[in-house]
Design a protein around this motif. Sequence first.
Motif, PDB file in Angstrom:
ATOM      1  N   ARG A  48      39.752  46.110  36.610  1.00 26.30           N
ATOM      2  CA  ARG A  48      38.821  46.134  37.781  1.00 26.30           C
ATOM      3  C   ARG A  48      39.011  44.700  38.767  1.00 26.30           C
ATOM      4  O   ARG A  48      39.905  43.982  38.093  1.00 26.30           O
ATOM      5  N   ALA A  49      38.208  44.765  39.678  1.00 23.91           N
ATOM      6  CA  ALA A  49      38.176  43.487  40.349  1.00 23.91           C
ATOM      7  C   ALA A  49      37.200  42.631  39.863  1.00 23.91           C
ATOM      8  O   ALA A  49      36.154  42.798  39.750  1.00 23.91           O
ATOM      9  N   LEU A  50      37.511  41.248  39.864  1.00 20.61           N
ATOM     10  CA  LEU A  50      36.478  40.292  39.510  1.00 20.61           C
ATOM     11  C   LEU A  50      36.028  39.511  40.854  1.00 20.61           C
ATOM     12  O   LEU A  50      37.122  39.180  41.650  1.00 20.61           O
ATOM     13  N   GLN A  51      34.922  39.581  41.203  1.00 21.94           N
ATOM     14  CA  GLN A  51      34.492  38.698  42.250  1.00 21.94           C
ATOM     15  C   GLN A  51      33.516  37.524  42.010  1.00 21.94           C
ATOM     16  O   GLN A  51      32.528  37.671  41.309  1.00 21.94           O
ATOM     17  N   LEU A  52      34.079  36.244  42.270  1.00 26.24           N
ATOM     18  CA  LEU A  52      33.261  35.023  42.125  1.00 26.24           C
ATOM     19  C   LEU A  52      32.750  34.524  43.259  1.00 26.24           C
ATOM     20  O   LEU A  52      33.287  33.972  44.233  1.00 26.24           O
ATOM     21  N   LEU A  53      30.893  34.866  43.163  1.00 24.27           N
ATOM     22  CA  LEU A  53      30.292  34.469  44.393  1.00 24.27           C
ATOM     23  C   LEU A  53      29.632  33.273  44.283  1.00 24.27           C
ATOM     24  O   LEU A  53      28.615  33.187  43.744  1.00 24.27           O
ATOM     25  N   PRO A  54      29.800  31.959  44.783  1.00 24.24           N
ATOM     26  CA  PRO A  54      29.028  30.924  44.730  1.00 24.24           C
ATOM     27  C   PRO A  54      27.541  31.189  45.229  1.00 24.24           C
ATOM     28  O   PRO A  54      27.357  31.683  46.210  1.00 24.24           O
ATOM     29  N   GLU A  55      26.437  30.922  44.483  1.00 22.91           N
ATOM     30  CA  GLU A  55      25.033  31.193  44.898  1.00 22.91           C
ATOM     31  C   GLU A  55      24.762  30.135  45.996  1.00 22.91           C
ATOM     32  O   GLU A  55      24.028  30.548  46.945  1.00 22.91           O
ATOM     33  N   LYS A  56      24.999  28.878  45.793  1.00 22.43           N
ATOM     34  CA  LYS A  56      24.575  27.745  46.714  1.00 22.43           C
ATOM     35  C   LYS A  56      25.749  26.905  47.121  1.00 22.43           C
ATOM     36  O   LYS A  56      25.867  25.570  46.692  1.00 22.43           O
ATOM     37  N   THR A  80      32.012  34.733  52.668  1.00 25.77           N
ATOM     38  CA  THR A  80      31.020  34.320  51.601  1.00 25.77           C
ATOM     39  C   THR A  80      31.669  33.164  50.842  1.00 25.77           C
ATOM     40  O   THR A  80      30.837  32.890  49.752  1.00 25.77           O
ATOM     41  N   LEU A  81      32.847  32.605  50.828  1.00 26.49           N
ATOM     42  CA  LEU A  81      33.323  31.492  50.107  1.00 26.49           C
ATOM     43  C   LEU A  81      33.692  32.089  49.061  1.00 26.49           C
ATOM     44  O   LEU A  81      33.555  31.198  47.672  1.00 26.49           O
ATOM     45  N   SER A  82      33.807  33.330  48.637  1.00 29.13           N
ATOM     46  CA  SER A  82      34.062  33.832  47.365  1.00 29.13           C
ATOM     47  C   SER A  82      35.395  33.962  46.936  1.00 29.13           C
ATOM     48  O   SER A  82      36.122  34.051  47.762  1.00 29.13           O
ATOM     49  N   LEU A  83      35.659  34.128  45.842  1.00 29.84           N
ATOM     50  CA  LEU A  83      37.081  34.590  45.175  1.00 29.84           C
ATOM     51  C   LEU A  83      36.988  35.833  44.571  1.00 29.84           C
ATOM     52  O   LEU A  83      36.413  36.359  43.769  1.00 29.84           O
ATOM     53  N   GLN A  84      38.036  36.763  44.879  1.00 31.27           N
ATOM     54  CA  GLN A  84      38.325  38.114  44.304  1.00 31.27           C
ATOM     55  C   GLN A  84      39.658  38.021  43.799  1.00 31.27           C
ATOM     56  O   GLN A  84      40.836  37.616  44.350  1.00 31.27           O
ATOM     57  N   ILE A  85      39.667  38.484  42.661  1.00 29.80           N
ATOM     58  CA  ILE A  85      40.874  38.529  41.849  1.00 29.80           C
ATOM     59  C   ILE A  85      41.207  40.171  41.372  1.00 29.80           C
ATOM     60  O   ILE A  85      40.289  40.577  40.566  1.00 29.80           O
ATOM     61  N   SER A  86      42.096  40.842  41.588  1.00 30.62           N
ATOM     62  CA  SER A  86      42.422  42.294  41.366  1.00 30.62           C
ATOM     63  C   SER A  86      43.798  42.751  41.141  1.00 30.62           C
ATOM     64  O   SER A  86      44.791  42.201  41.973  1.00 30.62           O
ATOM     65  N   PRO A  87      44.097  43.613  40.240  1.00 31.54           N
ATOM     66  CA  PRO A  87      43.341  43.680  38.966  1.00 31.54           C
ATOM     67  C   PRO A  87      43.277  42.524  38.036  1.00 31.54           C
ATOM     68  O   PRO A  87      44.272  41.695  38.082  1.00 31.54           O
ATOM     69  N   VAL A  88      42.195  42.607  37.041  1.00 30.58           N
ATOM     70  CA  VAL A  88      42.322  41.716  35.925  1.00 30.58           C
ATOM     71  C   VAL A  88      42.462  41.940  34.650  1.00 30.58           C
ATOM     72  O   VAL A  88      42.339  43.308  34.378  1.00 30.58           O
ATOM     73  N   SER A  89      42.770  41.443  33.711  1.00 27.66           N
ATOM     74  CA  SER A  89      43.250  41.860  32.216  1.00 27.66           C
ATOM     75  C   SER A  89      42.401  40.933  31.601  1.00 27.66           C
ATOM     76  O   SER A  89      41.966  39.735  31.824  1.00 27.66           O
ATOM     77  N   THR A  90      42.559  41.047  30.137  1.00 30.37           N
ATOM     78  CA  THR A  90      42.017  40.221  29.068  1.00 30.37           C
ATOM     79  C   THR A  90      42.402  38.665  29.243  1.00 30.37           C
ATOM     80  O   THR A  90      41.887  37.865  28.700  1.00 30.37           O
ATOM     81  N   ALA A  91      43.615  38.720  29.657  1.00 33.77           N
ATOM     82  CA  ALA A  91      44.463  37.278  29.533  1.00 33.77           C
ATOM     83  C   ALA A  91      43.681  36.271  30.664  1.00 33.77           C
ATOM     84  O   ALA A  91      44.108  35.305  30.826  1.00 33.77           O
ATOM     85  N   ASP A  92      42.970  36.982  31.607  1.00 36.78           N
ATOM     86  CA  ASP A  92      42.344  36.266  32.713  1.00 36.78           C
ATOM     87  C   ASP A  92      41.072  35.607  32.506  1.00 36.78           C
ATOM     88  O   ASP A  92      40.385  35.103  33.046  1.00 36.78           O
ATOM     89  N   SER A  93      40.508  35.949  31.015  1.00 39.38           N
ATOM     90  CA  SER A  93      39.402  35.490  30.507  1.00 39.38           C
ATOM     91  C   SER A  93      39.278  33.603  30.738  1.00 39.38           C
ATOM     92  O   SER A  93      40.500  33.291  30.078  1.00 39.38           O
ATOM     93  N   GLY A  94      38.463  32.823  30.781  1.00 39.89           N
ATOM     94  CA  GLY A  94      38.497  31.495  30.944  1.00 39.89           C
ATOM     95  C   GLY A  94      37.348  31.074  31.905  1.00 39.89           C
ATOM     96  O   GLY A  94      36.454  31.907  32.141  1.00 39.89           O
ATOM     97  N   VAL A  95      37.235  29.723  32.170  1.00 39.71           N
ATOM     98  CA  VAL A  95      36.450  29.009  33.109  1.00 39.71           C
ATOM     99  C   VAL A  95      36.925  29.004  34.292  1.00 39.71           C
ATOM    100  O   VAL A  95      38.197  28.019  34.405  1.00 39.71           O
TER     101      VAL A  95
END
Length: 268
Positions: free
Chosen positions: A33-41, A89-104
């Motif tokens: 699926r797609a990962l979307q990282l949306l900064p709150e503030k 939105t200053l967000s980052l979207q990564i698509s598609p993701v795999s288990t190798a994309d887990s991290g900080v």
Amino acid sequence: MKRIALLFLVSLFVLCRAQGPPECREQAVSAGRALQLLPEKPPQGWTKVEWRVELDGGHLHRILTAEKSKVVSPSTGHFSRRAVFQQETLSLQISPVSTADSGVYWAEFEDTSGVVTVLCFRVSVWEPVRQPHVDARILHWEQGRCNLSLVCTVAGASNVSYNWSCTGGPPGALEHQPWLHLQVHGDADPAVCCCNASNPVSWSTASTDVVAACRAAAPGVPWSYCRVKGLLCLLVLGSLVAAVTVTHVLNRLWESPSRGAPGSSGAG
């Protein structure tokens, strides 16, 4: 000049260690699926943002760099053609993701005065849970009661949580484990036990009739109330049919001499 820059970087590193790392927001996503990282503030007066990641495998990557009113500068390599920066939105979207994309993952926002604000995400990518399989293992029979163990397995799964639920109220403690121990009376009503296997992003279920499993493996098929009642009905019906048949035969035998008696007296 190089010495001054090196001292500045060391001072900045010590300051960050003293303040502690930024608190990361947990975010789970399903593989494929797609990962979307949306900064709150996000900071209002930012001029440049740089997205980076430290994968669970230990590798550091610069994902992309974006500046106001300028073309985004994506990196090549692990996130090539998968990472998109959303300017609105200053967000980052990564698509598609795999288990190798887990991290900080973290975004470094820099304002006009050079102050950097770091926003952090702890991302875990999970494979969807496949259809589980429930296997009923009969342990032993004791005084008409069936002791059995249910085992729930999911092919190729790791870090899966299990939950059990049963209808009909069979005795036994419901456990949050891939197995369940039960004791069922051989004459009990049908009881279905369901295994729910789940992870943070998906779940799947499978069920089985524990009473049917016990009866199929019983040393002698137990006579339930319905079976006994049916047998008695057949016996009663058979007895009635036999009684009616015998009565009919006897009546015909009794009627035959009485019909022939007048004729024989007249001939004498």
